[in-house]
Design an enzyme around this catalytic site. Structure first.
Site, short mmCIF file in Angstrom:
data_model
loop_
_atom_site.label_atom_id
_atom_site.label_comp_id
_atom_site.label_asym_id
_atom_site.label_seq_id
_atom_site.Cartn_x
_atom_site.Cartn_y
_atom_site.Cartn_z
CB ILE A 157 -0.84 0.00 1.11
CG1 ILE A 157 -1.79 -1.29 1.17
CG2 ILE A 157 -1.79 1.33 1.28
CD1 ILE A 157 -2.90 -1.49 2.32
NE ARG A 178 8.30 -5.06 9.81
CZ ARG A 178 7.21 -5.96 9.88
NH1 ARG A 178 7.00 -6.56 11.01
NH2 ARG A 178 6.41 -6.02 8.99
CB THR A 236 -5.03 5.19 5.21
OG1 THR A 236 -3.62 4.89 4.35
CG2 THR A 236 -5.50 6.44 4.52
NE ARG A 238 -5.85 -2.11 11.80
CZ ARG A 238 -6.43 -2.49 10.65
NH1 ARG A 238 -6.71 -1.30 9.85
NH2 ARG A 238 -6.73 -3.54 10.19
CD GLU A 267 -11.26 3.07 12.88
OE1 GLU A 267 -11.50 1.96 12.46
OE2 GLU A 267 -10.15 3.70 12.75
CG HIS A 286 -11.35 1.74 8.92
ND1 HIS A 286 -10.93 1.22 10.11
CD2 HIS A 286 -10.84 1.23 7.93
CE1 HIS A 286 -9.94 0.21 9.75
NE2 HIS A 286 -9.88 0.39 8.58
CB ILE A 287 -14.09 4.53 3.48
CG1 ILE A 287 -13.26 6.04 2.98
CG2 ILE A 287 -15.35 4.92 4.12
CD1 ILE A 287 -13.93 6.82 1.99
N GLY A 288 -10.87 2.85 3.63
CA GLY A 288 -9.76 2.51 2.74
C GLY A 288 -9.98 1.82 1.48
C1 DGY Z 1 -7.86 -3.72 6.22
O1 DGY Z 1 -8.03 -4.43 5.31
O2 DGY Z 1 -7.04 -3.96 7.09
C2 DGY Z 1 -8.74 -2.59 6.61
O3 DGY Z 1 -8.17 -1.77 7.57
C3 DGY Z 1 -9.99 -2.99 7.19
O4 DGY Z 1 -9.60 -3.56 8.39
#
Ligand code: DGY
Length: 325
Positions: A157, A178, A236, A238, A267, A286-288
């Site tokens: 990502i 890391r 985006t 946690r 959340e 939380h619509i990633g």
């Molecule tokens: C993920 O895929 O980890 C999203 O954040 C949904 O939890």
């Protein structure tokens, strides 16, 4: 066999599991997040669990639900699962990586751009009837062209976010991870830097690391203090990776310039949270990965994991590969 799903997922995934000959129970979406006791009661009567949304899967869960043969996560993140306990109880855990990388990076990019132009705040101005005339110096944003994006956690990502930033705004890419990411260094001329260098050199910091004991709360008062006063913070990943009070203080004191959050701590975010009214803050719920194509692909992958797991085959996308010895 019997499969329990904690929330409604795209029908294609459910149908695949049924077509493989299994019985499916879906916990109704309106009642989510699923209460712990309901989760345990149901899982005692099922052979596989598909988690869509938050459910803590720990040692106690495996002790109480010994018949659960596999856990399939409808997410790439697996911080809700005690993987050591899963492995100890010989339960393979699958997730949905890769298929959501582009959509999630799109959300990070959307937030970066929205914060840089105070977009949500300016939209609210129209709703509030405060758009009266052209205002040459009101609510100005900042340019992103040629700036430096710092990626915290350069996996799939993070790579997609870096690629978009470079392609759209010719941004310089630095990252902290890391391990070094040779692909990103070759394709995007990304430069590995220490955590402190990431903080001090980035114009935008975008969070894509996994939530672990090391990354929990890592963006705190000390970290924000090392960032540029013109910097944007985008999360985006946690919500638990940043300390919300410290973030608010950093914005109040102009220690940093703005923030874009798709994940919050806690959340869901309370509707009265003052951050929602800040001109330089944009928050999404939380619509990633929330596009039709991506959620369908996640449902297919989550179903493939269930089907393989119930056949006793290796999961296509296994998180705790140690479970196979
Ligand atoms: C993920 O895929 O980890 C999203 O954040 C949904 O939890």
């Amino acid at each position: 066999m019997k499969v329990f799903i904690t929330n409604q997922i795209p029908e294609t995934g459910i149908q695949m599991i049924k077509d493989a000959g299994h019985e499916v129970t879906v916990f109704p979406s309106e009642q989510t997040p699923i209460p712990r006791d309901v989760l345990i009661e149901n899982c005692k009567k099922h052979d596989a669990l598909l988690v869509a949304g938050f459910a803590k899967i720990d040692e106690d869960f495996f002790l109480q639900c010994p018949n659960i043969k596999m856990v399939s996560l409808f997410s790439v993140g697996y911080d809700s699962v005690d993987l050591a306990a899963a492995t100890k109880h010989k339960v393979p855990v699958g997730n949905t990586p890769d298929v959501l990388s582009k959509a999630t990076a799109d959300t990070a990019f959307l937030l970066m751009l929205a914060v840089s132009r105070k977009a949500f705040y300016n939209y609210k101005k129209i709703l509030d009837g405060r758009w009266k005339q052209f205002e040459p110096v009101a609510d100005l944003g900042i340019d992103l062209h040629g700036k430096t994006v710092g990626i915290f956690g350069l996996g799939k990502i993070g790579f997609e976010m870096a690629r978009k930033c470079k392609a759209a705004f010719d941004m310089k890419v630095i990252y902290h991870n890391r391990s070094q990411n040779e692909n990103a260094e070759r394709e995007l001329s990304a430069k590995y830097v220490s955590f402190d260098e990431l903080l001090s050199q980035s114009d935008v910091i975008s969070m894509h690391a996994n939530l672990t004991p090391e990354t929990k709360g890592i963006f705190n008062k000390d970290a924000f203090a090392k960032m540029k006063p013109t910097a944007l913070f985008v999360n985006t990943g946690r919500g638990n990776m940043h300390n919300e009070n410290d973030l608010k203080e950093a914005l109040d004191n102009a220690t940093i310039w703005g923030a874009g959050l798709d994940v919050t701590n806690p959340e869901p975010m309370n509707k009265d949270n003052p951050l929602l009214l800040y001109p330089n803050v944009c928050v999404l719920p939380h619509i990633g990965s929330a596009t039709q194509e991506t959620r369908n692909a996640m449902a297919v992958l989550a179903a493939q994991n269930v089907i393989a797991g119930l056949k006793g085959e290796k999961l296509p996308t296994i998180v705790n590969k140690e479970v196979y010895g």
